[in-house]
Design a protein around this motif. Structure first.
Motif, short mmCIF file in Angstrom:
data_model
loop_
_atom_site.label_atom_id
_atom_site.label_comp_id
_atom_site.label_asym_id
_atom_site.label_seq_id
_atom_site.Cartn_x
_atom_site.Cartn_y
_atom_site.Cartn_z
N ALA A 1 0.81 -1.22 0.00
CA ALA A 1 0.00 0.00 0.00
C ALA A 1 0.85 1.27 0.00
CB ALA A 1 -0.93 0.00 1.21
N LEU A 2 2.17 1.16 0.11
CA LEU A 2 3.03 2.32 0.21
C LEU A 2 3.48 2.79 -1.18
CD1 LEU A 2 5.35 1.10 3.10
CD2 LEU A 2 3.38 2.63 3.27
N ALA A 3 3.98 4.02 -1.21
CA ALA A 3 4.58 4.55 -2.43
C ALA A 3 5.86 3.76 -2.73
CB ALA A 3 4.91 6.03 -2.24
N PRO A 4 6.27 3.69 -3.99
CA PRO A 4 7.45 2.88 -4.34
C PRO A 4 8.70 3.22 -3.51
CG PRO A 4 6.29 3.47 -6.32
CD PRO A 4 5.61 4.20 -5.20
N ALA A 5 8.98 4.47 -3.28
CA ALA A 5 10.17 4.83 -2.49
C ALA A 5 10.05 4.30 -1.07
CB ALA A 5 10.36 6.34 -2.48
N ASP A 6 8.86 4.35 -0.51
CA ASP A 6 8.65 3.83 0.84
C ASP A 6 8.68 2.30 0.87
OD1 ASP A 6 8.40 6.43 1.79
OD2 ASP A 6 6.23 6.45 1.46
N GLN A 7 8.26 1.68 -0.23
CA GLN A 7 8.34 0.22 -0.31
C GLN A 7 9.79 -0.23 -0.22
OE1 GLN A 7 6.50 -0.95 -3.98
NE2 GLN A 7 4.42 -0.78 -3.17
N ILE A 8 10.66 0.47 -0.92
CA ILE A 8 12.08 0.10 -0.91
C ILE A 8 12.63 0.16 0.51
CG2 ILE A 8 14.38 0.83 -1.67
CD1 ILE A 8 13.00 1.72 -4.30
N ALA A 9 12.31 1.23 1.23
CA ALA A 9 12.77 1.35 2.61
C ALA A 9 12.23 0.22 3.47
CB ALA A 9 12.37 2.71 3.18
N GLN A 10 10.97 -0.14 3.27
CA GLN A 10 10.35 -1.22 4.05
C GLN A 10 11.02 -2.56 3.74
OE1 GLN A 10 7.89 -0.71 6.37
NE2 GLN A 10 8.24 -2.81 6.95
N TYR A 11 11.28 -2.82 2.46
CA TYR A 11 11.93 -4.07 2.08
C TYR A 11 13.35 -4.13 2.61
CZ TYR A 11 7.99 -4.79 -1.11
OH TYR A 11 6.74 -4.94 -1.64
N GLU A 12 14.07 -3.01 2.57
CA GLU A 12 15.43 -2.99 3.10
C GLU A 12 15.44 -3.25 4.61
OE1 GLU A 12 16.90 0.78 1.75
OE2 GLU A 12 17.65 -0.09 -0.13
N ALA A 13 14.47 -2.68 5.32
CA ALA A 13 14.39 -2.91 6.76
C ALA A 13 14.08 -4.39 7.05
CB ALA A 13 13.32 -2.01 7.38
N ALA A 14 13.17 -4.96 6.26
CA ALA A 14 12.83 -6.38 6.44
C ALA A 14 14.05 -7.25 6.12
CB ALA A 14 11.66 -6.76 5.54
N TYR A 15 14.76 -6.92 5.08
CA TYR A 15 15.97 -7.68 4.73
C TYR A 15 16.98 -7.65 5.86
CZ TYR A 15 20.54 -8.63 2.75
OH TYR A 15 21.80 -9.13 2.55
N GLU A 16 17.20 -6.47 6.42
CA GLU A 16 18.17 -6.34 7.51
C GLU A 16 17.73 -7.16 8.73
OE1 GLU A 16 21.69 -5.32 9.15
OE2 GLU A 16 21.04 -4.97 7.10
N THR A 17 16.44 -7.12 9.05
CA THR A 17 15.92 -7.90 10.18
C THR A 17 16.12 -9.40 9.93
OG1 THR A 17 14.27 -6.23 10.71
CG2 THR A 17 13.82 -8.47 11.49
N LEU A 18 15.80 -9.85 8.72
CA LEU A 18 15.95 -11.27 8.41
C LEU A 18 17.42 -11.67 8.42
CD1 LEU A 18 13.30 -11.54 5.57
CD2 LEU A 18 13.09 -12.35 7.93
N ARG A 19 18.30 -10.82 7.89
CA ARG A 19 19.72 -11.12 7.88
C ARG A 19 20.26 -11.25 9.30
NH1 ARG A 19 24.35 -9.04 8.49
NH2 ARG A 19 23.67 -6.95 8.95
N GLU A 20 19.90 -10.30 10.17
CA GLU A 20 20.36 -10.34 11.56
C GLU A 20 19.80 -11.57 12.29
OE1 GLU A 20 19.19 -6.62 13.21
OE2 GLU A 20 20.72 -5.50 12.13
N THR A 21 18.55 -11.91 12.02
CA THR A 21 17.94 -13.07 12.66
C THR A 21 18.63 -14.35 12.24
OG1 THR A 21 15.81 -11.92 12.74
CG2 THR A 21 15.77 -14.31 13.01
N LEU A 22 18.90 -14.49 10.95
CA LEU A 22 19.60 -15.68 10.48
C LEU A 22 21.01 -15.75 11.04
CD1 LEU A 22 18.41 -15.87 6.78
CD2 LEU A 22 17.85 -17.44 8.63
N ALA A 23 21.68 -14.63 11.15
CA ALA A 23 23.03 -14.62 11.71
C ALA A 23 23.01 -15.05 13.16
CB ALA A 23 23.64 -13.23 11.57
N SER A 24 21.98 -14.62 13.91
CA SER A 24 21.90 -15.02 15.32
C SER A 24 21.59 -16.50 15.47
CB SER A 24 20.88 -14.16 16.06
OG SER A 24 19.56 -14.48 15.64
N ILE A 25 20.85 -17.06 14.53
CA ILE A 25 20.55 -18.50 14.57
C ILE A 25 21.82 -19.28 14.33
CG2 ILE A 25 19.36 -20.37 13.36
CD1 ILE A 25 17.06 -18.37 12.90
#
Length: 82
Positions: free
Chosen positions: A55-79
């Motif tokens: 539902a977000l504007a494309p520029a905001d989508q990118i920021a949301q996807y980057e934040a999700a990527y960082e969260t997933l990357r950190e979570t996998l690293a901690s596992i």
């Protein structure tokens, strides 16, 4: 002095990047509730954030996807460290 003749690319459409594997068009992944019992709060939040990004504007989508990527990357690293 002229350089030897070098042919250019063949005429016609140029091939694009290789297709990324994934579900067939029109198929959406199962919602987080239907995945099963193995759950992680940070991963669930990242998945919800990506779903809400539609539902977000494309520029905001990118920021949301980057934040999700960082969260997933950190979570996998901690596992991996556990």
């Amino acid at each position: 002095m002229t350089a030897p003749f070098r042919p250019g690319p063949p005429p016609g459409p140029r091939p694009g990047p290789p297709a990324r594997p994934g579900p067939p068009p029109g198929v959406r992944p199962a919602p987080a509730e239907e995945v099963g019992e193995a759950r992680h709060p940070a991963v669930d939040a990242a998945v919800r954030g990506m779903a809400n990004a539609e539902a977000l504007a494309p520029a905001d989508q990118i920021a949301q996807y980057e934040a999700a990527y960082e969260t997933l990357r950190e979570t996998l690293a901690s596992i991996d460290q556990a």
